[in-house]
Design a protein around this motif. Structure first.
Motif, PDB file in Angstrom:
ATOM      1  N   ASP A 108       0.835  -1.212   0.000  1.00 58.63           N
ATOM      2  CA  ASP A 108       0.000   0.000   0.000  1.00 58.63           C
ATOM      3  C   ASP A 108       0.866   1.257   0.000  1.00 58.63           C
ATOM      4  N   LEU A 109       1.990   1.209   0.735  1.00 56.88           N
ATOM      5  CA  LEU A 109       2.912   2.352   0.732  1.00 56.88           C
ATOM      6  C   LEU A 109       3.466   2.567  -0.683  1.00 56.88           C
ATOM      7  N   CYS A 110       3.825   1.478  -1.343  1.00 55.78           N
ATOM      8  CA  CYS A 110       4.348   1.568  -2.714  1.00 55.78           C
ATOM      9  C   CYS A 110       3.304   2.204  -3.629  1.00 55.78           C
ATOM     10  N   ALA A 111       2.046   1.759  -3.488  1.00 54.75           N
ATOM     11  CA  ALA A 111       0.983   2.284  -4.351  1.00 54.75           C
ATOM     12  C   ALA A 111       0.816   3.789  -4.105  1.00 54.75           C
ATOM     13  N   ARG A 112       0.834   4.172  -2.838  1.00 55.17           N
ATOM     14  CA  ARG A 112       0.589   5.572  -2.459  1.00 55.17           C
ATOM     15  C   ARG A 112       1.706   6.486  -2.949  1.00 55.17           C
ATOM     16  N   TYR A 113       2.953   6.010  -2.910  1.00 53.26           N
ATOM     17  CA  TYR A 113       4.094   6.876  -3.224  1.00 53.26           C
ATOM     18  C   TYR A 113       4.736   6.564  -4.582  1.00 53.26           C
ATOM     19  N   GLY A 114       4.070   5.761  -5.390  1.00 53.82           N
ATOM     20  CA  GLY A 114       4.571   5.492  -6.743  1.00 53.82           C
ATOM     21  C   GLY A 114       5.893   4.735  -6.767  1.00 53.82           C
ATOM     22  N   ILE A 115       6.086   3.853  -5.795  1.00 50.42           N
ATOM     23  CA  ILE A 115       7.328   3.065  -5.722  1.00 50.42           C
ATOM     24  C   ILE A 115       7.163   1.831  -6.617  1.00 50.42           C
ATOM     25  N   PRO A 116       8.119   1.592  -7.545  1.00 53.20           N
ATOM     26  CA  PRO A 116       7.944   0.466  -8.472  1.00 53.20           C
ATOM     27  C   PRO A 116       7.977  -0.892  -7.781  1.00 53.20           C
ATOM     28  N   THR A 117       6.922  -1.678  -8.001  1.00 56.63           N
ATOM     29  CA  THR A 117       6.802  -3.021  -7.422  1.00 56.63           C
ATOM     30  C   THR A 117       5.784  -3.763  -8.260  1.00 56.63           C
ATOM     31  N   GLY A 118       5.634  -5.073  -8.047  1.00 51.12           N
ATOM     32  CA  GLY A 118       4.663  -5.833  -8.825  1.00 51.12           C
ATOM     33  C   GLY A 118       3.234  -5.435  -8.479  1.00 51.12           C
ATOM     34  N   ALA A 119       2.324  -5.558  -9.478  1.00 51.12           N
ATOM     35  CA  ALA A 119       0.895  -5.317  -9.218  1.00 51.12           C
ATOM     36  C   ALA A 119       0.417  -6.344  -8.191  1.00 51.12           C
ATOM     37  N   TYR A 120      -0.586  -5.959  -7.397  1.00 47.13           N
ATOM     38  CA  TYR A 120      -0.973  -6.842  -6.293  1.00 47.13           C
ATOM     39  C   TYR A 120      -2.419  -6.663  -5.894  1.00 47.13           C
ATOM     40  N   GLY A 121      -2.903  -7.619  -5.094  1.00 48.29           N
ATOM     41  CA  GLY A 121      -4.172  -7.487  -4.395  1.00 48.29           C
ATOM     42  C   GLY A 121      -3.988  -7.973  -2.973  1.00 48.29           C
ATOM     43  N   ARG A 122      -4.768  -7.393  -2.029  1.00 54.17           N
ATOM     44  CA  ARG A 122      -4.732  -7.811  -0.607  1.00 54.17           C
ATOM     45  C   ARG A 122      -6.062  -8.466  -0.288  1.00 54.17           C
ATOM     46  N   PHE A 123      -6.035  -9.605   0.373  1.00 55.19           N
ATOM     47  CA  PHE A 123      -7.273 -10.352   0.619  1.00 55.19           C
ATOM     48  C   PHE A 123      -7.319 -10.923   2.030  1.00 55.19           C
ATOM     49  N   ASP A 124      -8.543 -10.904   2.617  1.00 54.91           N
ATOM     50  CA  ASP A 124      -8.700 -11.603   3.889  1.00 54.91           C
ATOM     51  C   ASP A 124      -9.744 -12.704   3.785  1.00 54.91           C
ATOM     52  N   SER A 125     -10.109 -13.048   2.533  1.00 55.67           N
ATOM     53  CA  SER A 125     -10.985 -14.222   2.386  1.00 55.67           C
ATOM     54  C   SER A 125     -10.541 -15.029   1.179  1.00 55.67           C
ATOM     55  N   LEU A 126     -10.711 -16.331   1.310  1.00 54.38           N
ATOM     56  CA  LEU A 126     -10.278 -17.251   0.257  1.00 54.38           C
ATOM     57  C   LEU A 126     -11.032 -16.989  -1.045  1.00 54.38           C
ATOM     58  N   ALA A 127     -12.331 -16.742  -0.958  1.00 54.50           N
ATOM     59  CA  ALA A 127     -13.140 -16.613  -2.176  1.00 54.50           C
ATOM     60  C   ALA A 127     -12.649 -15.454  -3.036  1.00 54.50           C
ATOM     61  N   ALA A 128     -12.414 -14.298  -2.409  1.00 54.13           N
ATOM     62  CA  ALA A 128     -11.988 -13.122  -3.171  1.00 54.13           C
ATOM     63  C   ALA A 128     -10.586 -13.324  -3.732  1.00 54.13           C
ATOM     64  N   ALA A 129      -9.709 -13.943  -2.949  1.00 57.52           N
ATOM     65  CA  ALA A 129      -8.340 -14.176  -3.401  1.00 57.52           C
ATOM     66  C   ALA A 129      -8.346 -15.138  -4.586  1.00 57.52           C
ATOM     67  N   ARG A 130      -9.169 -16.167  -4.466  1.00 58.85           N
ATOM     68  CA  ARG A 130      -9.261 -17.168  -5.526  1.00 58.85           C
ATOM     69  C   ARG A 130      -9.747 -16.519  -6.842  1.00 58.85           C
ATOM     70  N   ALA A 131     -10.737 -15.652  -6.729  1.00 61.15           N
ATOM     71  CA  ALA A 131     -11.272 -15.002  -7.930  1.00 61.15           C
ATOM     72  C   ALA A 131     -10.184 -14.155  -8.600  1.00 61.15           C
ATOM     73  N   TYR A 132      -9.393 -13.452  -7.796  1.00 56.62           N
ATOM     74  CA  TYR A 132      -8.314 -12.603  -8.334  1.00 56.62           C
ATOM     75  C   TYR A 132      -7.264 -13.459  -9.039  1.00 56.62           C
ATOM     76  N   VAL A 133      -6.878 -14.564  -8.398  1.00 55.36           N
ATOM     77  CA  VAL A 133      -5.853 -15.452  -8.964  1.00 55.36           C
ATOM     78  C   VAL A 133      -6.365 -16.062 -10.275  1.00 55.36           C
ATOM     79  N   GLU A 134      -7.641 -16.454 -10.283  1.00 55.78           N
ATOM     80  CA  GLU A 134      -8.196 -17.049 -11.509  1.00 55.78           C
ATOM     81  C   GLU A 134      -8.246 -16.026 -12.632  1.00 55.78           C
ATOM     82  N   GLU A 135      -8.492 -14.791 -12.290  1.00 56.57           N
ATOM     83  CA  GLU A 135      -8.535 -13.738 -13.306  1.00 56.57           C
ATOM     84  C   GLU A 135      -7.130 -13.473 -13.871  1.00 56.57           C
ATOM     85  N   LYS A 136      -6.118 -13.412 -12.968  1.00 55.89           N
ATOM     86  CA  LYS A 136      -4.758 -13.052 -13.404  1.00 55.89           C
ATOM     87  C   LYS A 136      -4.018 -14.226 -14.051  1.00 55.89           C
ATOM     88  N   GLY A 137      -4.254 -15.439 -13.575  1.00 56.27           N
ATOM     89  CA  GLY A 137      -3.568 -16.620 -14.108  1.00 56.27           C
ATOM     90  C   GLY A 137      -2.156 -16.766 -13.567  1.00 56.27           C
TER      91      GLY A 137
END
Ligand code: AMP
Ligand code: GLY
Length: 426
Positions: A108-137
């Motif tokens: 989140d700090l990287c996103a806020r300050y434009g620090i180069p890093t890999g694209a990401y998602g933060r999850f606290d439930s399996l269902a949402a994380a799974r959907a993101y992973v299935e979308e990204k591959g």
């Protein structure tokens, strides 16, 4: 000055070795330490998870500075608890140590300050994380948010592996560290470790290194805490260092100060450098790397204690760090069975004879039994040498390894291969 060093690994042995050589030092104590550290410091049996007990020891023994080696006490807030009693500490506050303690915080700090890093998602439930992973591959990287002793990261080459790693996190495999998960873009390039000493405002570049995280030769097999390292990292050219400072470290220092949690201590950036020399942040750590610290300490020209004091006093803008123009290389000797189930208790002989002439044997998981040195952990010894080239440092380190009499130990025989290959190309 009286100094208390916290920790018991090869990193702390290397720090003790340099602190003990300081003209500013009166007395060095270490808790809990190990038999190698005992050659440089008086070991004290204080439980470092008991912050009140550490504070009592400091106040009772006129400790002028506490140097914290590992991340766990920092993330648990030991620096705050000691400072609250007026004790000087080298190491970040609990809030600032979130740079290591929470991968989501850092992303989140990287996103806020434009620090180069890999694209990401933060999850606290399996269902949402799974959907993101299935979308990204795949390939994709799954990380437990919190500290998981180096085991919380899965670089998944297939979707099935990624989903398995998500399930393990949410099943509680990493305890509370895995209650939240970061899913991250798979980065390619060459990895490097970059260090800065920080005083809350200034970050002083403090060396580069590369480590070998996989247990097997050719960088294969399971991940470990690190099977060897060398410094400098050739990929960290002056241009790449300059970009890393400007694009990653300086915005981080600014961002942390703006959040009211200025970072002091060691900022360790794990980087991925692409073919064009552009650095991206893989992760931050809030302490020295182990075994990267061992090779840095072999090359540092300055007095370590002077620099750590300057960091504590907010004086780093007046300091410089110069390095010996040599390569330092360390080979980790581990107990057979590491990383899954290292065998403890085997006898190690001849370490004293293997040291000397630019070779240091730092102790990690060692203990004494009836006056004999024995293996007492996974990573046990760090056989460390300097040379005019990476090839020379490598030859010296393995010559020392071969003098050590420890049939139940093993090491990789190819530490430094990237740097040595580069020398052949030249
Ligand atoms: P960490 O525990 O975060 O240091 O991650 C362990 C290792 O996983 C790193 O040293 C990298 O080799 C690898 N890794 C972590 N994140 C990524 C990523 N986004 N892309 C590729 N490899 C990664
Ligand atoms: N050697 C990598 C680390 O200390 O995290």
């Amino acid at each position: 000055m009286n100094v208390l060093l916290l920790g018991s690994g090869g990193r702390e042995h290397a720090l003790a070795w340099r602190l003990a050589a300081s003209p500013m030092l009166t007395k060095l104590y270490a808790a809990p330490g190990n038999p190698g550290i005992a050659k440089e410091a008086e070991l004290v049996a204080v439980d470092i998870t008991d912050h009140a007990a550490v504070a009592r020891f400091c106040l009772g023994n006129n400790i002028d500075l506490v140097v914290v080696g590992p991340e766990a006490p920092l993330v648990a807030g030991i620096a705050d608890d000691l400072r609250a009693k007026g004790i000087r500490v080298f190491g970040p506050s609990k809030a600032a140590a979130q740079l290591e303690g929470s991968k989501g915080f850092t992303k989140d700090l990287c996103a806020r300050y434009g620090i180069p890093t890999g694209a990401y998602g933060r999850f606290d439930s399996l269902a949402a994380a799974r959907a993101y992973v299935e979308e990204k591959g795949a390939p994709i990287v799954i990380k437990a948010d919190g500290l998981a002793a180096g085991k919380g990261v899965t670089v998944a080459m297939t979707l099935a592996e990624a989903l398995g790693a998500l399930e393990a996190c949410f099943d509680g495999s990493f305890g509370s560290a895995g209650a939240e998960v970061v899913v991250e873009e798979f980065l390619t390039g060459e990895e490097a470790s970059f260090f800065c000493l920080c005083d809350g405002a200034t970050a002083l570049p403090f060396g580069t290194a590369q480590d070998h995280k996989r247990v097997g030769e050719g960088d294969t097999g399971p991940n470990t805490g690190g099977m060897g390292a060398y410094s400098p990292a050739p990929v960290m050219t002056p241009e790449v260092v300059e970009r890393t400072m400007r694009e990653i470290v300086e915005p981080t220092m600014r961002g942390m100060a703006e959040k009211g949690m200025p970072f002091s201590g060691v900022l360790f950036a794990g980087l991925m450098i692409d073919g064009k020399g552009a650095p991206k942040l893989i992760e931050f750590n809030a302490r020295f790397g182990d075994p990267e610290c061992q090779v840095l300490m072999m090359r540092l020209k300055e007095d370590l204690l002077t620099l750590l004091n300057a960091a504590v006093d907010g004086q780093l803008s007046h300091m410089s760090a110069r390095w010996r123009d040599e390569t330092a290389l360390t080979v980790v000797m581990a107990a057979k069975g590491y990383p899954a189930s290292p065998e403890k208790g085997s006898v190690i002989r001849n370490t004293e004879a293997a040291a000397g002439k630019g070779v240091e044997i730092f102790h990690a998981g060692t203990a004494l039994r009836d006056g004999e040195l024995i293996a007492n952990g996974g990573r046990v010894l760090n056989v460390t040498a300097t040379g005019l080239t990476a090839g020379e440092a490598q030859t010296k380190a393995y010559a020392a390894v071969d003098l050590i009499d420890w049939p139940q130990g093993f090491c990789r025989r190819d530490i430094g291969w990237r740097a040595v290959d580069r020398e052949f190309v030249k």
